[in-house]
Enzyme design. Structure first.
Site, PDB file in Angstrom:
ATOM      1  N   SER A   1      50.997   8.727  26.243  1.00 25.27           N
ATOM      2  CA  SER A   1      51.731   9.393  27.340  1.00 25.27           C
ATOM      3  C   SER A   1      51.340  10.865  27.498  1.00 25.27           C
ATOM      4  O   SER A   1      51.753  11.514  28.464  1.00 25.27           O
ATOM      5  CB  SER A   1      53.244   9.298  27.098  1.00 25.27           C
ATOM      6  OG  SER A   1      53.640  10.136  26.028  1.00 25.27           O
TER       7      SER A   1
ATOM      8  N   ASP B   1      67.543  10.739  21.680  1.00 25.20           N
ATOM      9  CA  ASP B   1      66.507  11.789  21.783  1.00 25.20           C
ATOM     10  C   ASP B   1      67.023  13.216  22.030  1.00 25.20           C
ATOM     11  O   ASP B   1      66.464  13.934  22.877  1.00 25.20           O
ATOM     12  CB  ASP B   1      65.501  11.412  22.893  1.00 25.20           C
ATOM     13  CG  ASP B   1      64.788  10.094  22.616  1.00 25.20           C
ATOM     14  OD1 ASP B   1      65.113   9.438  21.619  1.00 25.20           O
ATOM     15  OD2 ASP B   1      63.920   9.716  23.423  1.00 25.20           O
TER      16      ASP B   1
ATOM     17  N   HIS C   1      54.614  16.092  23.369  1.00 24.64           N
ATOM     18  CA  HIS C   1      56.001  16.388  22.982  1.00 24.64           C
ATOM     19  C   HIS C   1      56.387  15.501  21.805  1.00 24.64           C
ATOM     20  O   HIS C   1      55.816  14.428  21.612  1.00 24.64           O
ATOM     21  CB  HIS C   1      56.958  16.142  24.161  1.00 24.64           C
ATOM     22  CG  HIS C   1      56.959  14.703  24.600  1.00 24.64           C
ATOM     23  ND1 HIS C   1      56.005  14.183  25.445  1.00 24.64           N
ATOM     24  CD2 HIS C   1      57.776  13.665  24.292  1.00 24.64           C
ATOM     25  CE1 HIS C   1      56.240  12.903  25.646  1.00 24.64           C
ATOM     26  NE2 HIS C   1      57.298  12.545  24.950  1.00 24.64           N
TER      27      HIS C   1
ATOM     28  N   HIS D   1      56.229  10.550  18.293  1.00 24.25           N
ATOM     29  CA  HIS D   1      54.874  10.165  18.705  1.00 24.25           C
ATOM     30  C   HIS D   1      53.797  10.608  17.726  1.00 24.25           C
ATOM     31  O   HIS D   1      53.904  11.673  17.103  1.00 24.25           O
ATOM     32  CB  HIS D   1      54.544  10.832  20.053  1.00 24.25           C
ATOM     33  CG  HIS D   1      55.404  10.396  21.199  1.00 24.25           C
ATOM     34  ND1 HIS D   1      55.680   9.083  21.463  1.00 24.25           N
ATOM     35  CD2 HIS D   1      56.024  11.114  22.180  1.00 24.25           C
ATOM     36  CE1 HIS D   1      56.441   9.013  22.550  1.00 24.25           C
ATOM     37  NE2 HIS D   1      56.676  10.231  22.997  1.00 24.25           N
TER      38      HIS D   1
ATOM     39  N   CYS E   1      64.848   7.561  28.780  1.00 24.32           N
ATOM     40  CA  CYS E   1      65.187   6.855  27.543  1.00 24.32           C
ATOM     41  C   CYS E   1      66.635   6.373  27.495  1.00 24.32           C
ATOM     42  O   CYS E   1      66.906   5.311  26.945  1.00 24.32           O
ATOM     43  CB  CYS E   1      64.818   7.713  26.347  1.00 24.32           C
ATOM     44  SG  CYS E   1      63.021   7.782  26.151  1.00 24.32           S
TER      45      CYS E   1
ATOM     46  N   GLU F   1      53.884   3.021  24.935  1.00 24.43           N
ATOM     47  CA  GLU F   1      55.039   3.836  25.299  1.00 24.43           C
ATOM     48  C   GLU F   1      56.280   3.008  25.019  1.00 24.43           C
ATOM     49  O   GLU F   1      56.252   1.772  25.117  1.00 24.43           O
ATOM     50  CB  GLU F   1      54.973   4.236  26.789  1.00 24.43           C
ATOM     51  CG  GLU F   1      56.138   5.086  27.265  1.00 24.43           C
ATOM     52  CD  GLU F   1      56.306   6.409  26.509  1.00 24.43           C
ATOM     53  OE1 GLU F   1      56.634   6.372  25.298  1.00 24.43           O
ATOM     54  OE2 GLU F   1      56.129   7.472  27.121  1.00 24.43           O
TER      55      GLU F   1
ATOM     56  N   LYS G   1      61.047   5.968  17.551  1.00 22.93           N
ATOM     57  CA  LYS G   1      60.432   5.058  18.531  1.00 22.93           C
ATOM     58  C   LYS G   1      59.179   5.669  19.150  1.00 22.93           C
ATOM     59  O   LYS G   1      58.958   6.880  19.044  1.00 22.93           O
ATOM     60  CB  LYS G   1      61.440   4.693  19.613  1.00 22.93           C
ATOM     61  CG  LYS G   1      61.880   5.890  20.419  1.00 22.93           C
ATOM     62  CD  LYS G   1      62.854   5.487  21.491  1.00 22.93           C
ATOM     63  CE  LYS G   1      63.389   6.714  22.200  1.00 22.93           C
ATOM     64  NZ  LYS G   1      62.365   7.490  22.895  1.00 22.93           N
TER      65      LYS G   1
ATOM     66  N   ASP H   1      62.268  10.293  19.748  1.00 19.94           N
ATOM     67  CA  ASP H   1      60.916  10.092  20.224  1.00 19.94           C
ATOM     68  C   ASP H   1      60.031  10.619  19.104  1.00 19.94           C
ATOM     69  O   ASP H   1      60.218  11.763  18.654  1.00 19.94           O
ATOM     70  CB  ASP H   1      60.760  10.940  21.505  1.00 19.94           C
ATOM     71  CG  ASP H   1      59.950  10.267  22.582  1.00 19.94           C
ATOM     72  OD1 ASP H   1      59.869   9.027  22.593  1.00 19.94           O
ATOM     73  OD2 ASP H   1      59.400  10.986  23.444  1.00 19.94           O
TER      74      ASP H   1
ATOM     75  N   ALA I   1      66.537  11.364  28.087  1.00 20.36           N
ATOM     76  CA  ALA I   1      66.987  11.812  29.383  1.00 20.36           C
ATOM     77  C   ALA I   1      67.609  10.628  30.127  1.00 20.36           C
ATOM     78  O   ALA I   1      67.148   9.508  29.988  1.00 20.36           O
ATOM     79  CB  ALA I   1      65.776  12.335  30.168  1.00 20.36           C
TER      80      ALA I   1
END
Ligand code: VGL
Ligand code: ZN
Length: 192
Positions: free
Chosen positions: A59, A13, A74, A53, A138, A106, A99, A51, A134
């Site tokens: 989330s 990420d 985000h 989404h 993740c 999530e 993902k 990430d 982070a």
């Protein structure tokens, strides 16, 4: 530590939204980029998770607590914030894993709901070198899943950064990973 055919680097990420100026910035998140770029030439197998989404992901919160699964919007798929950091040198043959793509789920780990394990096992990968953003979300979940799936897992400390939310979360995450058998190394210890 000499890198060979059975090793993979998993870059977690490293996206605009997780870097300073982004929607969910990790302190000094952009500082991992040059370290990761310097390691990539050693690895034949390089995985980049992102990430990714949908616009109304579970989330996302209007009043985000920046912890416990409540975040500002985000990394919405296809938007500039979801792009990899512009200076990250993603090789042409890299494996890109998207993902947390489903609205109601999530997924902090790069293995969750993806083909990553299958891809790595097919290549005979035994050791994972995990880094990115982070550390306490993740990176941690990807590393722990790696252990559960039978890999030897290293987290590259100076190629990762944490959000540390709530405070103390980063130290707790490192402890959790150590107890599970994750090893910590620094980028200087890695060579081709
Ligand atoms: C992450 C919070 C929300 C991460 C992703 O990549 O660590 N953290 N979504
Ligand atoms: Zn997310």
């Amino acid at each position: 530590m000499k890198i060979g055919e059975k090793d993979a680097i998993i870059v977690v990420d490293v996206q605009r939204d997780f870097c300073p100026g982004g929607a969910l910035p990790v302190p000094d998140g952009d500082r991992v980029v040059s370290v990761i770029n310097s390691l990539l030439p050693y690895f034949k197998t390089a995985v980049f998770t992102r990430d990714w989404h949908p616009p109304h992901h579970i989330s996302f919160s209007e009043n985000p607590r920046f912890k416990d699964g409540s975040w500002p919007p985000h990394c919405v798929a296809g938007t500039p914030g979801a792009e990899f950091h512009p200076e990250l040198k993603v090789p042409e043959q890299a494996i890109i894993i998207s993902k947390a793509t489903e609205r109601d789920k999530e997924a902090y780990s790069g293995f969750e709901g993806t083909d990553l394990d299958e891809i790595l096992k097919k290549r005979g990968i035994k050791r994972l070198f995990v880094c990115g953003l982070a550390t306490d979300y993740c990176v941690k979940n990807t590393a722990l899943d790696g252990i559960k799936l039978g890999y030897e897992v290293f987290v590259i400390e100076d190629a990762s950064r944490g959000v540390d939310a709530p405070p103390g979360n980063l130290a707790k995450a490192i402890q959790e990973m150590r107890s599970a058998g994750v090893k910590f190394i620094r980028s200087q210890e890695i060579h081709g």
